[in-house]
Design a protein around this motif. Structure first.
Motif, PDB file in Angstrom:
ATOM      1  N   GLY A  45       0.801  -1.221   0.000  1.00  0.00           N
ATOM      2  CA  GLY A  45       0.000   0.000   0.000  1.00  0.00           C
ATOM      3  C   GLY A  45       0.834   1.271   0.000  1.00  0.00           C
ATOM      4  O   GLY A  45       0.329   2.355  -0.301  1.00  0.00           O
ATOM      5  N   LYS A  57       4.141   5.465  -3.516  1.00  0.00           N
ATOM      6  CA  LYS A  57       2.825   5.751  -4.096  1.00  0.00           C
ATOM      7  C   LYS A  57       1.766   5.049  -3.265  1.00  0.00           C
ATOM      8  O   LYS A  57       1.615   3.832  -3.325  1.00  0.00           O
ATOM      9  CB  LYS A  57       2.748   5.298  -5.548  1.00  0.00           C
ATOM     10  CG  LYS A  57       1.426   5.687  -6.180  1.00  0.00           C
ATOM     11  CD  LYS A  57       1.388   5.430  -7.654  1.00  0.00           C
ATOM     12  CE  LYS A  57       0.034   5.906  -8.158  1.00  0.00           C
ATOM     13  NZ  LYS A  57      -0.153   5.633  -9.551  1.00  0.00           N
ATOM     14  N   SER A  59      -1.588   3.480  -2.001  1.00  0.00           N
ATOM     15  CA  SER A  59      -2.748   2.833  -2.607  1.00  0.00           C
ATOM     16  C   SER A  59      -3.618   2.246  -1.503  1.00  0.00           C
ATOM     17  O   SER A  59      -3.172   1.389  -0.750  1.00  0.00           O
ATOM     18  CB  SER A  59      -2.318   1.720  -3.555  1.00  0.00           C
ATOM     19  OG  SER A  59      -3.459   0.996  -3.974  1.00  0.00           O
ATOM     20  N   GLU A  60      -4.848   2.695  -1.433  1.00  0.00           N
ATOM     21  CA  GLU A  60      -5.781   2.173  -0.429  1.00  0.00           C
ATOM     22  C   GLU A  60      -6.238   0.764  -0.759  1.00  0.00           C
ATOM     23  O   GLU A  60      -6.855   0.091   0.062  1.00  0.00           O
ATOM     24  CB  GLU A  60      -6.992   3.103  -0.279  1.00  0.00           C
ATOM     25  CG  GLU A  60      -8.000   3.021  -1.390  1.00  0.00           C
ATOM     26  CD  GLU A  60      -7.640   3.827  -2.646  1.00  0.00           C
ATOM     27  OE1 GLU A  60      -8.364   3.689  -3.642  1.00  0.00           O
ATOM     28  OE2 GLU A  60      -6.646   4.574  -2.644  1.00  0.00           O
ATOM     29  N   LYS A  61      -5.919   0.262  -1.936  1.00  0.00           N
ATOM     30  CA  LYS A  61      -6.377  -1.055  -2.383  1.00  0.00           C
ATOM     31  C   LYS A  61      -5.880  -2.205  -1.506  1.00  0.00           C
ATOM     32  O   LYS A  61      -6.473  -3.268  -1.501  1.00  0.00           O
ATOM     33  CB  LYS A  61      -5.932  -1.331  -3.823  1.00  0.00           C
ATOM     34  CG  LYS A  61      -6.381  -0.290  -4.807  1.00  0.00           C
ATOM     35  CD  LYS A  61      -7.858  -0.340  -5.010  1.00  0.00           C
ATOM     36  CE  LYS A  61      -8.258   0.679  -6.061  1.00  0.00           C
ATOM     37  NZ  LYS A  61      -9.676   0.875  -6.128  1.00  0.00           N
ATOM     38  N   PHE A 102      -6.712  -3.165  -8.900  1.00  0.00           N
ATOM     39  CA  PHE A 102      -7.288  -2.181  -9.810  1.00  0.00           C
ATOM     40  C   PHE A 102      -8.095  -2.859 -10.921  1.00  0.00           C
ATOM     41  O   PHE A 102      -9.041  -2.291 -11.446  1.00  0.00           O
ATOM     42  CB  PHE A 102      -6.184  -1.302 -10.418  1.00  0.00           C
ATOM     43  CG  PHE A 102      -5.482  -0.477  -9.385  1.00  0.00           C
ATOM     44  CD1 PHE A 102      -6.047   0.703  -8.921  1.00  0.00           C
ATOM     45  CD2 PHE A 102      -4.272  -0.892  -8.853  1.00  0.00           C
ATOM     46  CE1 PHE A 102      -5.409   1.459  -7.949  1.00  0.00           C
ATOM     47  CE2 PHE A 102      -3.629  -0.136  -7.884  1.00  0.00           C
ATOM     48  CZ  PHE A 102      -4.202   1.036  -7.428  1.00  0.00           C
TER      49      PHE A 102
END
Length: 127
Positions: A45, A57, A59-61, A102
């Motif tokens: 993340g 970078k 990323s909430e994913k 994504f």
């Protein structure tokens, strides 16, 4: 905050060339809130490697993804931390193509959020 957090060892799929688990190559966390377990991978993340250098970078994913999606990239050594039923075998894990979180956004039409209060702080978790 008094949260239940556990470190999980397992295998993270960085590419599709490897076809079995010899040893653990990654760790992430399990977070339990209101008797629900969530995966948290703060390493993935936070960013990624590009040409051998770390690219920052966010990323909430990788924070509380659906377990059915997380299993495409992360395989815990202890089956109970798959958080899916039925569990999949390591053979099945390696047969699957690595799908980035994504990818799954292409097919979602709505999101459900859980709002949880922990010691006077509100946490919103996508579920």
């Amino acid at each position: 905050l008094g949260l239940y957090v556990r470190c999980v060892s397992g295998y993270a799929k960085n590419d599709n060339k490897i076809n079995n688990i010899l040893t653990s190559n990654h760790e992430w966390n399990i977070l339990k809130i209101d008797n629900i377990f969530y995966h948290i991978d703060s390493t993935w993340g936070a960013g990624f490697l590009k040409d051998g250098k770390f690219e920052k970078k966010f990323s909430e994913k990788y924070f509380c993804p659906e377990p059915e999606l997380f299993i495409f990239t992360h395989y815990p050594l202890e089956n109970r931390w798959q958080l899916i039923s039925p569990n999949i075998s390591s053979e099945e894990f390696f047969k699957r193509v690595k799908l980035d979180p994504f990818f799954f956004d292409l097919f979602k039409t709505d999101f459900i959020y859980h709002t949880i209060k922990v010691k006077n702080k509100t946490i919103i978790i996508k579920r």
